[in-house]
Design an enzyme around this catalytic site. Structure first.
Site, PDB file in Angstrom:
ATOM      1  N   LYS A  94       0.851  -1.181   0.000  1.00  0.00           N
ATOM      2  CA  LYS A  94       0.000   0.000   0.000  1.00  0.00           C
ATOM      3  C   LYS A  94       0.897   1.244   0.000  1.00  0.00           C
ATOM      4  CE  LYS A  94      -3.411   0.158   2.854  1.00  0.00           C
ATOM      5  NZ  LYS A  94      -4.194   0.764   1.752  1.00  0.00           N
ATOM      6  N   GLU A 103      -2.371   5.185   7.107  1.00  0.00           N
ATOM      7  CA  GLU A 103      -3.175   3.988   6.879  1.00  0.00           C
ATOM      8  C   GLU A 103      -2.782   2.878   7.854  1.00  0.00           C
ATOM      9  OE1 GLU A 103      -3.992   4.613   2.084  1.00  0.00           O
ATOM     10  OE2 GLU A 103      -2.355   3.329   2.748  1.00  0.00           O
TER      11      GLU A 103
END
Length: 223
Positions: A94, A103
């Protein structure tokens, strides 16, 4: 189905994982944006949201959804976000949207991570997508050398010809050419490099569920 149609389908499926009268963690990126738009249709059924980026926070607010600072939250049932790559074991890359650190922090508070992705993101081995690494600006040269020593080619991410800065004021190195056979071990190795804030490997704490958009419909993978 187009890629956007697949993303919309998994975003709609993810609504089933939202717990009513609770807080939901929300990721960053194009697939997460589709989820935010779906979440807005049931915003009266949730307490609030925690955003993993300033862009996500603004989109949530634009829909009239209350956004809480993570420091105000002790727990949340679910975090819902996309991935740049995900393996059949639930390990992910990611950070394509430059929000990897926030995140990872928000995901760490949630009881469950639900990954929403179109079928192209499912891979047998991570590494075709360049691996993002968020770094303290003064360290980007030394971290580049250490990442290159691991077998990849680290490149400073630019925007409009200048180093892209994250919401945290840091830089991102994208590491090309890695074949990540052991994502858990590599995550630990890179996170231990002085100057690294975090690496965009989500393997030590990967996804619990992946809703994968395919031409045959949304497939659910459990990890």
């Amino acid at each position: 189905m187009t890629q956007d149609e697949l993303k919309r389908a998994v975003a709609q499926a993810a609504i089933a994982y939202v717990v009513e009268n609770e807080i939901v963690g929300v990721g960053t990126g194009s697939t997460a944006n589709f989820f935010i738009d779906e979440l807005a249709k049931m915003k009266h059924k949730i307490k609030a949201a925690v955003a993993s980026s300033e862009a996500t926070a603004q989109r949530l607010r634009d829909h009239g959804i209350t956004v809480l600072d993570l420091n105000e939250v002790t727990s949340m049932p679910v975090y819902i976000d996309g991935a740049d790559e995900i393996t059949p074991q639930g390990a992910m890359i990611k950070g394509g949207g430059a929000a990897l650190t926030r995140e990872k922090i928000v995901a760490s508070v949630a009881d469950k991570f639900v990954c929403i992705a179109d079928g192209s993101k499912l891979v047998d081995q991570l590494g075709k997508f360049p691996l993002p690494v968020e770094v303290i600006p003064m360290s980007h040269a030394v971290v580049t050398r250490k990442l290159n020593a691991l077998g990849g080619e680290a490149r400073l991410r630019l925007k409009d010809g200048k180093p892209l800065l994250t919401d945290n004021g840091n830089m991102i190195l994208d590491v090309h050419g890695l074949q990540i056979a052991d994502p858990v071990a590599l995550e630990a190795t890179i996170n231990n490099i002085v100057g690294v804030v975090t690496v965009g490997l989500f393997a030590q704490q990967g996804a619990n569920v992946c809703l994968l958009g395919t031409a045959e419909g949304v497939k659910t993978l459990q990890f």
